[in-house]
Structure formats: C-alpha cells, structure tokens
Design a protein around this motif. Structure first.
Motif, PDB file in Angstrom:
ATOM      1  N   UNK A  24       0.863  -1.173   0.000  1.00 25.47           N
ATOM      2  CA  UNK A  24       0.000   0.000   0.000  1.00 25.47           C
ATOM      3  C   UNK A  24       0.902   1.226   0.000  1.00 25.47           C
ATOM      4  N   UNK A  25       0.305   2.404  -0.030  1.00 28.71           N
ATOM      5  CA  UNK A  25       1.092   3.638  -0.085  1.00 28.71           C
ATOM      6  C   UNK A  25       2.059   3.767   1.082  1.00 28.71           C
ATOM      7  N   UNK A  26       1.714   3.246   2.242  1.00 26.09           N
ATOM      8  CA  UNK A  26       2.559   3.379   3.420  1.00 26.09           C
ATOM      9  C   UNK A  26       3.578   2.264   3.555  1.00 26.09           C
ATOM     10  N   UNK A  27       3.328   1.134   2.921  1.00 23.15           N
ATOM     11  CA  UNK A  27       4.224  -0.029   3.024  1.00 23.15           C
ATOM     12  C   UNK A  27       4.608  -0.459   1.616  1.00 23.15           C
ATOM     13  N   UNK A  28       5.780  -0.024   1.153  1.00 23.11           N
ATOM     14  CA  UNK A  28       6.170  -0.216  -0.236  1.00 23.11           C
ATOM     15  C   UNK A  28       7.439  -1.051  -0.384  1.00 23.11           C
ATOM     16  N   UNK A  29       7.755  -1.841   0.645  1.00 19.85           N
ATOM     17  CA  UNK A  29       8.995  -2.622   0.636  1.00 19.85           C
ATOM     18  C   UNK A  29       9.084  -3.569  -0.556  1.00 19.85           C
ATOM     19  N   UNK A  30       7.951  -4.102  -1.030  1.00 20.69           N
ATOM     20  CA  UNK A  30       8.023  -5.094  -2.110  1.00 20.69           C
ATOM     21  C   UNK A  30       8.491  -4.481  -3.427  1.00 20.69           C
ATOM     22  N   UNK A  31       8.519  -3.143  -3.504  1.00 16.11           N
ATOM     23  CA  UNK A  31       9.039  -2.505  -4.713  1.00 16.11           C
ATOM     24  C   UNK A  31      10.541  -2.753  -4.880  1.00 16.11           C
ATOM     25  N   UNK A  32      11.232  -3.074  -3.775  1.00 22.32           N
ATOM     26  CA  UNK A  32      12.674  -3.291  -3.837  1.00 22.32           C
ATOM     27  C   UNK A  32      13.042  -4.545  -4.616  1.00 22.32           C
ATOM     28  N   UNK A  33      12.421  -5.669  -4.294  1.00 24.32           N
ATOM     29  CA  UNK A  33      12.818  -6.942  -4.905  1.00 24.32           C
ATOM     30  C   UNK A  33      11.647  -7.757  -5.443  1.00 24.32           C
ATOM     31  N   UNK A  34      10.520  -7.749  -4.724  1.00 23.65           N
ATOM     32  CA  UNK A  34       9.411  -8.637  -5.094  1.00 23.65           C
ATOM     33  C   UNK A  34       8.781  -8.229  -6.415  1.00 23.65           C
ATOM     34  N   UNK A  35       8.456  -6.953  -6.573  1.00 21.36           N
ATOM     35  CA  UNK A  35       7.829  -6.522  -7.825  1.00 21.36           C
ATOM     36  C   UNK A  35       8.763  -6.695  -9.018  1.00 21.36           C
ATOM     37  N   UNK A  36      10.052  -6.328  -8.934  1.00 18.04           N
ATOM     38  CA  UNK A  36      10.936  -6.616 -10.072  1.00 18.04           C
ATOM     39  C   UNK A  36      10.987  -8.101 -10.423  1.00 18.04           C
ATOM     40  N   UNK A  37      11.001  -8.975  -9.405  1.00 14.18           N
ATOM     41  CA  UNK A  37      11.003 -10.414  -9.671  1.00 14.18           C
ATOM     42  C   UNK A  37       9.688 -10.841 -10.295  1.00 14.18           C
ATOM     43  N   UNK A  38       8.580 -10.303  -9.783  1.00 18.08           N
ATOM     44  CA  UNK A  38       7.260 -10.660 -10.320  1.00 18.08           C
ATOM     45  C   UNK A  38       7.142 -10.252 -11.785  1.00 18.08           C
TER      46      UNK A  38
END
Length: 323
Positions: A186-200
């Motif tokens: 969500x807007x306040x918790x964006x940690x997955x933009x570091x590694x998870x989204x690029x992998x996805x």
C-alpha cells in the motif's frame, strides 16, 4: 467491472479480489453470503480465503462459510475463481502445517471438503517453508494438478529471492510454477518494490496486495476521528502519531480532488506495475460499496508523483538501495 489476466496465465480475474478473512469472526454467515452474492452482482469473480481463517470460530470456519455459500448453487462455483492457502498449523500434531508433500495432500483435501468443491483455482503457499525443498513441493503440486484438484499455484509473503528459487525449481521440472504472489502493499508499506515486484515482472507473476488501506490508516482515519466515527487507540493511535503529517497531506490531497482517501489508496495500487487485484476484505456491505468506487478513479502522472512525494517508494528498484 474491469478484468485482467492473473499474472502470465490466461485466467481472467476481476481487478478487485474479495478477501474473506472477516467472514465468521467479524461478519455473520448470513451477511457473508449477502456480501459474496453482491460481489458477483458487481462482477467480482475472484475470491480469496485460507484454511487457517476463522478467528474465534476456529480454523477452517471461513472456508466452511464460503463452502456453504458455494453449495447453494445458482452457478456460484462456476462464476468464482476460488483461491485458498495452506501453511499454518491447523493443530499441534506434527505434519499438519507447512509445505511437506504430506501436508499439501492432507490440507488440500481438507480445504476441498470445507469449500464443498472438487477443485481450487489458485492454491497458495501462505508463507515460505525454509525446511522443505522445492522439488518436494512442486512434485506434490504436480500430482494435485494431474488429479484435477488445483489449476494454479501461488505464493504469499515471499521475498524476491523466494520467487526466484521457486521458479528455477519449477523450470527444471518443465512446470509453470507460481502465477501470483500475495504481499502487503500500500502507499505506506512499499517494501516489495525493492525486490518482489521486479522479480514478479520478470517471471510474469501477478501481485495481489493485501492490507491495501494499511489497517484503515489510508481510509480517511483522521477525518473519521474528527467526525466521531472512529476512535483510535493502542497500536492504531501509535501508528497515526508516527505518520500523522503524511496522513494529513494524503487526506488533503484526496479532499482537493473530491475523492475518498480509501478510493485513492486503492486506485493507486491499480496503477502499479505487476498488480493484478488488490484484496479487499469488507466486514460490511458498505465497505464493499466503498471499495468498488476505486475502480472509477483515474490518477494522472502529476497525481501519482504527488503521492510518491507524500509516501516515497523505491522507483529505481531493485538497485534502489545501492545508489
């Protein structure tokens, strides 16, 4: 209702996914059935649950509520892309949790019984199992696919490295592997933009964000407190105190555009790469009404940039940490 493909599959799912975690502990069974019927009427065809959901009603209770609704017929099962999860211990006895081949077999059969169906569209690993090798996991999943008990496999709460491990093992077996990943986003918790989204994005895995309103903090929490519609205590009050300046700016941003903050938060997720369907978990029909409105909110580049200013993310990921 808008639809999209689940990751790289040919499966069409609604841009909103109905989360059922509140069914049972927070929402009565009759009201849960009404919410699911209403979801279908709105075109929402993607429902998510888990074997451990049920709260004070007991683990498995939520699946049973969904199962009794599916059993009422009227094309409910045929119209539903049904997702559930396994991993958590269903009781203290050994092998009744995690991702061993034995538990995958037992947990799947138990979920099928509770859900009163003969197959699950998306069977998800609720957490990474560091003690079970991927070859064992995939062999068990391949058997279930061959038996017609599941169609696709997904993950939840995985790191980017876990997605890479899973897909490498699946590729060596000439198996499709994971098609989705549920993560807090969500807007306040964006940690997955570091590694998870690029992998996805690399592997064609669809992201299913959970807690899209960050426990209500992005749903107009300050306005509701001023209007006497919400009392903020305990951890909620602490979180508001820590992020009050950001939340105020966010609520002002929404008000300037004549929008509800929750609609903006959901719409922002729908504009993010790799996101298939945010998971909304309404306790009431009114909350489902509110979530649906987000589908009509369009955010231009200037609006998205302003939201990034309020809640900075990791737009240069996965190398963000290195610069």
């Amino acid at each position: 209702m808008d639809y999209t493909h689940l990751g790289r599959t040919g499966l069409s799912v609604s841009r909103l996914c109905l989360g059922t975690m509140n069914f049972g502990p927070q929402t009565s069974e009759p009201d849960s059935h009404l919410i699911m019927d209403s979801a279908h009427e709105r075109g929402i065809n993607f429902f998510d649950t888990a074997n451990v959901y049920g709260g004070d009603k007991g683990k498995g209770a939520t699946e049973e509520i969904v199962g009794r609704w599916l059993a009422t017929g009227g094309g409910r099962r045929e119209k539903t892309v049904l997702a559930t999860k396994l991993y958590g211990d269903m009781d203290p006895w050994p092998n009744n949790g995690k991702l061993s081949a034995l538990n995958i077999r037992r947990a799947l059969d138990a979920s099928l019984t509770r859900l009163q169906t003969d197959y699950i569209d998306l069977y998800q690993f609720h957490h990474i199992d560091r003690s079970t090798p991927w070859d064992e996991i995939w062999q068990a999943v391949e058997v279930a696919v061959a038996q017609g008990k599941i169609l696709y496999a997904g993950s939840s709460n995985f790191a980017g490295w876990h997605l890479a491990q899973a897909q490498a093992a699946a590729s060596s077996r000439h198996f499709i592997g994971l098609v989705s990943e549920q993560s807090i986003y969500n807007l306040m918790t964006r940690d997955i933009e570091l590694e998870v989204i690029p992998a996805a994005l690399h592997y064609g895995i669809g992201i299913l964000p959970w807690s899209p309103l960050h426990g209500g903090l992005l749903g107009g929490v300050l306005r509701k407190e001023r209007d006497g519609k919400r009392r903020n205590e305990g951890r909620s009050a602490q979180a508001i105190a820590e992020h009050k300046e950001q939340i105020e700016k966010f609520e002002d941003f929404a008000e300037e555009r004549g929008l509800d903050p929750g609609d903006v938060a959901l719409a922002w997720l729908l504009h993010q790469p790799a996101v298939t369907s945010p998971i909304v978990g309404p306790r009431t029909m009114a909350q489902l009404d509110s979530a649906e409105k987000a589908l009509g909110v369009s955010l231009d580049e200037a609006a998205l940039a302003k939201l990034d200013d309020i809640f900075p993310g990791h737009k240069t990921a996965p190398e963000d940490y290195a610069w």
